[in-house]
Structures are given as C-alpha cells and as structure tokens.
Design a protein around this motif. Structure first.
Motif, PDB file in Angstrom:
ATOM      1  N   ALA A  95       0.818  -1.339  -0.070  1.00  0.00           N
ATOM      2  CA  ALA A  95       0.036  -0.049   0.149  1.00  0.00           C
ATOM      3  C   ALA A  95       0.870   1.235   0.111  1.00  0.00           C
ATOM      4  N   TYR A  96       1.983   1.184   0.334  1.00  0.00           N
ATOM      5  CA  TYR A  96       3.023   2.465   0.388  1.00  0.00           C
ATOM      6  C   TYR A  96       3.861   2.450  -0.670  1.00  0.00           C
ATOM      7  N   LEU A  97       3.627   1.432  -1.778  1.00  0.00           N
ATOM      8  CA  LEU A  97       4.623   1.445  -2.938  1.00  0.00           C
ATOM      9  C   LEU A  97       3.809   1.653  -4.150  1.00  0.00           C
ATOM     10  N   ASP A  98       2.314   1.605  -4.192  1.00  0.00           N
ATOM     11  CA  ASP A  98       1.722   1.298  -5.401  1.00  0.00           C
ATOM     12  C   ASP A  98       1.499   2.771  -6.074  1.00  0.00           C
TER      13      ASP A  98
ATOM     14  N   LEU B 233       1.921  -6.327  -6.839  1.00  0.00           N
ATOM     15  CA  LEU B 233       2.174  -4.748  -7.385  1.00  0.00           C
ATOM     16  C   LEU B 233       1.791  -4.762  -8.723  1.00  0.00           C
ATOM     17  N   SER B 234       2.635  -5.640  -9.833  1.00  0.00           N
ATOM     18  CA  SER B 234       2.692  -5.645 -11.178  1.00  0.00           C
ATOM     19  C   SER B 234       1.329  -5.973 -11.484  1.00  0.00           C
ATOM     20  N   LEU B 235       0.869  -7.122 -11.072  1.00  0.00           N
ATOM     21  CA  LEU B 235      -0.455  -7.542 -11.516  1.00  0.00           C
ATOM     22  C   LEU B 235      -1.560  -6.441 -11.460  1.00  0.00           C
ATOM     23  N   ARG B 236      -1.463  -5.794 -10.244  1.00  0.00           N
ATOM     24  CA  ARG B 236      -2.695  -4.755  -9.899  1.00  0.00           C
ATOM     25  C   ARG B 236      -2.530  -3.431 -10.688  1.00  0.00           C
ATOM     26  N   THR B 237      -1.085  -3.125 -10.969  1.00  0.00           N
ATOM     27  CA  THR B 237      -0.766  -1.848 -11.718  1.00  0.00           C
ATOM     28  C   THR B 237       0.018  -1.939 -12.850  1.00  0.00           C
ATOM     29  N   GLU B 238      -0.439  -1.673 -14.037  1.00  0.00           N
ATOM     30  CA  GLU B 238       0.280  -1.909 -15.379  1.00  0.00           C
ATOM     31  C   GLU B 238       1.314  -1.474 -15.631  1.00  0.00           C
ATOM     32  N   SER B 239       1.701  -0.340 -15.003  1.00  0.00           N
ATOM     33  CA  SER B 239       2.567   0.641 -15.309  1.00  0.00           C
ATOM     34  C   SER B 239       4.117   0.423 -14.418  1.00  0.00           C
ATOM     35  N   ILE B 240       3.945  -0.559 -13.473  1.00  0.00           N
ATOM     36  CA  ILE B 240       4.734  -0.876 -12.388  1.00  0.00           C
ATOM     37  C   ILE B 240       5.998  -1.732 -13.011  1.00  0.00           C
ATOM     38  N   GLN B 241       7.032  -1.414 -12.930  1.00  0.00           N
ATOM     39  CA  GLN B 241       8.330  -2.118 -13.470  1.00  0.00           C
ATOM     40  C   GLN B 241       9.119  -2.745 -11.805  1.00  0.00           C
ATOM     41  N   ALA B 242       9.673  -3.460 -11.807  1.00  0.00           N
ATOM     42  CA  ALA B 242      10.196  -3.937 -10.534  1.00  0.00           C
ATOM     43  C   ALA B 242      11.737  -4.930 -10.592  1.00  0.00           C
ATOM     44  N   ILE B 243      12.371  -4.852  -9.516  1.00  0.00           N
ATOM     45  CA  ILE B 243      13.624  -5.688  -9.374  1.00  0.00           C
ATOM     46  C   ILE B 243      13.172  -6.436  -8.217  1.00  0.00           C
ATOM     47  N   ALA B 244      13.461  -7.648  -8.290  1.00  0.00           N
ATOM     48  CA  ALA B 244      13.320  -8.653  -7.020  1.00  0.00           C
ATOM     49  C   ALA B 244      14.783  -8.976  -6.759  1.00  0.00           C
TER      50      ALA B 244
ATOM     51  N   GLU C  66      12.590   4.322  -7.965  1.00  0.00           N
ATOM     52  CA  GLU C  66      11.943   5.278  -7.320  1.00  0.00           C
ATOM     53  C   GLU C  66      11.643   5.087  -5.692  1.00  0.00           C
ATOM     54  N   ALA C  67      11.370   3.413  -5.586  1.00  0.00           N
ATOM     55  CA  ALA C  67      11.036   3.046  -4.131  1.00  0.00           C
ATOM     56  C   ALA C  67      11.509   1.820  -3.869  1.00  0.00           C
ATOM     57  N   ILE C  68      12.067   1.546  -2.795  1.00  0.00           N
ATOM     58  CA  ILE C  68      12.668   0.440  -2.397  1.00  0.00           C
ATOM     59  C   ILE C  68      11.862  -0.326  -1.186  1.00  0.00           C
ATOM     60  N   ALA C  69      11.634  -1.357  -1.268  1.00  0.00           N
ATOM     61  CA  ALA C  69      11.006  -2.277  -0.088  1.00  0.00           C
ATOM     62  C   ALA C  69      11.991  -3.260   0.624  1.00  0.00           C
ATOM     63  N   ILE C  70      12.244  -3.484   1.800  1.00  0.00           N
ATOM     64  CA  ILE C  70      13.008  -4.260   2.626  1.00  0.00           C
ATOM     65  C   ILE C  70      12.272  -4.916   3.608  1.00  0.00           C
TER      66      ILE C  70
ATOM     67  N   LYS D  88      24.226   2.345   0.655  1.00  0.00           N
ATOM     68  CA  LYS D  88      23.911   3.714   0.509  1.00  0.00           C
ATOM     69  C   LYS D  88      24.060   4.439  -0.559  1.00  0.00           C
ATOM     70  N   ASN D  89      25.330   4.103  -1.214  1.00  0.00           N
ATOM     71  CA  ASN D  89      25.718   4.732  -2.713  1.00  0.00           C
ATOM     72  C   ASN D  89      24.708   4.443  -3.719  1.00  0.00           C
ATOM     73  N   ARG D  90      23.848   3.499  -3.574  1.00  0.00           N
ATOM     74  CA  ARG D  90      22.977   3.089  -4.545  1.00  0.00           C
ATOM     75  C   ARG D  90      21.533   3.836  -4.285  1.00  0.00           C
ATOM     76  N   LEU D  91      21.498   4.685  -3.289  1.00  0.00           N
ATOM     77  CA  LEU D  91      20.208   5.148  -2.991  1.00  0.00           C
ATOM     78  C   LEU D  91      19.735   6.464  -3.679  1.00  0.00           C
ATOM     79  N   ALA D  92      21.024   7.157  -4.311  1.00  0.00           N
ATOM     80  CA  ALA D  92      20.634   8.324  -5.114  1.00  0.00           C
ATOM     81  C   ALA D  92      19.326   8.408  -6.383  1.00  0.00           C
ATOM     82  N   GLY D  93      18.495   9.243  -6.015  1.00  0.00           N
ATOM     83  CA  GLY D  93      17.209   9.200  -6.726  1.00  0.00           C
ATOM     84  C   GLY D  93      15.933   8.465  -6.059  1.00  0.00           C
ATOM     85  N   VAL D  94      16.250   7.632  -5.223  1.00  0.00           N
ATOM     86  CA  VAL D  94      15.341   6.768  -4.513  1.00  0.00           C
ATOM     87  C   VAL D  94      14.308   7.915  -3.790  1.00  0.00           C
ATOM     88  N   GLN D  95      12.876   7.771  -3.858  1.00  0.00           N
ATOM     89  CA  GLN D  95      12.212   8.785  -3.304  1.00  0.00           C
ATOM     90  C   GLN D  95      11.498   8.117  -1.907  1.00  0.00           C
ATOM     91  N   ARG D  96      11.511   6.908  -1.859  1.00  0.00           N
ATOM     92  CA  ARG D  96      10.904   6.070  -0.715  1.00  0.00           C
ATOM     93  C   ARG D  96      11.541   4.989  -0.390  1.00  0.00           C
TER      94      ARG D  96
END
Length: 232
Positions: free
Chosen positions: A15-18, A37-48, A90-94, A110-118
C-alpha cells in the motif's frame, strides 16, 4: 498468483509503494510483493533482489508463472548491490528481516540510494535500529504502521530523503514518532508484552549479585519501563 495469496503484512507494505512505477524489493523471497504490485498496476516495473540460490530460483519461477518476466527482473546479489543507477528505482522495499540487518543493508548500499524517493521497511524486530540509521542519513519518517498477523506483530516504517537532519527523542526512536502518538491496539499489545518481559528480567536481576554493572542495567531497565508505561 492472485491478490489473495499475499499476506496481510506484505499487502500493507504494498500500500505504501503503489504510487511508484519503478520498485526494488530486496530479499524478495518468492517475489510475491513485486508480482502483486505488477498484477495490480500495469505501469509498475520491478527488481526482485535475492542473495540465496533457493529463493532466487523460486522468485524466477513465480515471476514466470505470473507472466511478468518482461516487467520484473529477478537479480541475485547482496542487498542493494542488485540496483544500478540506470534502473532509476523510485522506491525500495525491505521486508521480513531484523532491524539491524535492514539498517546494515542500507548502510552498505547507501551509494545506490541516489534518486530513490521512498523506503518502505518492515523489520521483524528492533525497528529502533532502523530509525537511528534514517536520522543519521537524512531520511525523514513520513509514516509508520503496525499490524498483527498470525499472533506476530509487525511494524512498517515509511521514509523519504530530507535535506535537514531530523531529531527524535529516545522514546520516539524506541516506539516510533507516529506510532507513539496514535497508539493503535497492536502497538499497545506489543509494548505491554515488552514491558512484562522487562519486568521479569528485572526480578531476576534483583535476585542476583548486585555488581556495578547489574545496578546500572537495572536502573536503565527501570527507566525504560517507566518511559514506555507513560506512553501506554
């Protein structure tokens, strides 16, 4: 996969990522979260991202079975090392790890967090260690959540980068600045359990030999119990 397969814990994380279109899920296990998330919203692209071979293969199978191989990339690697700047995440979940481990993943990458908004972080224990990392690295908590599922209580921390360094009191670091104000039922239940456990430890300390170290530990625990009980 369908929406009913996701646990309540991960649904709340989702709910905090969609509202984001490029997401990374670190320690993705079976890639349930990015698939949902991808099944619910067609515009989402993700890395697992997954470090262990078994869960990595399970995630690949889940993504393939869900028909999402073109939108979810399963990558093997440690923590945030699976993210590259060209991904424009844009957003990372852990989710589903201990607080200290989540904090160390953020610190190491943390050097890979540049540009991450959430950041959406769901520790199983010791959320305070994440809150400490966030304030030391100029991330601002924008929300906190807590829920009970199958007898376990989970906290969710939602943070965004901030140019200012924030300050939280000791009790806010421990209990959470949002949760300690709202005090929902799972929050009260969690911290009442903690207080009861501390009181038990206190009884054991009082029975034992009273060294300087024991007295200091005892006083620290009494203070902590007092602080939490005031909030409850």
């Amino acid at each position: 996969m369908n929406e009913k397969q996701l646990s309540m814990r991960l649904e709340r994380v989702a709910a905090y990522l969609d509202s984001y279109s490029k997401i990374a899920d670190i320690g993705s296990d079976h890639a349930y979260l990015p698939c949902f998330l991808s099944l619910r919203t067609e515009s989402i692209q993700a890395i697992a991202g997954e470090i262990n071979e078994g869960p990595f293969q399970a995630a690949k199978k889940q993504v393939s079975r869900s028909g999402l191989s073109e939108r979810i990339e399963v990558r093997k690697g440690s923590g945030l090392s699976v993210i590259e700047s060209k991904d424009k995440v844009e957003a990372i979940a852990i989710a589903g790890m201990g607080g200290p481990l989540i904090a160390s993943i953020l610190e190491d990458g943390k050097n890979r967090l540049a540009g991450v908004q959430r950041l959406v972080l769901q520790p199983n224990i010791a959320a305070h260690s994440i809150r400490k990392w966030l304030i030391h690295n100029k991330y601002y908590l924008v929300n906190e959540d807590i829920l009970e599922e199958d007898g376990k209580i989970y906290e969710i921390l939602v943070a965004e980068p901030s140019k200012e360094k924030r300050h939280y009191t000791e009790i806010e670091l421990l209990l959470g600045p949002f949760l300690s104000k709202r005090r929902p039922v799972p929050f009260k239940k969690k911290w009442q359990r903690e207080v009861d456990a501390w009181k038990q430890v206190l009884k054991e300390l009082e029975k034992g030999k009273q060294s300087n170290e024991t007295v200091a530990k005892r006083n620290e625990m009494i203070e902590k119990i007092k602080m939490v009980e005031e909030v409850l």
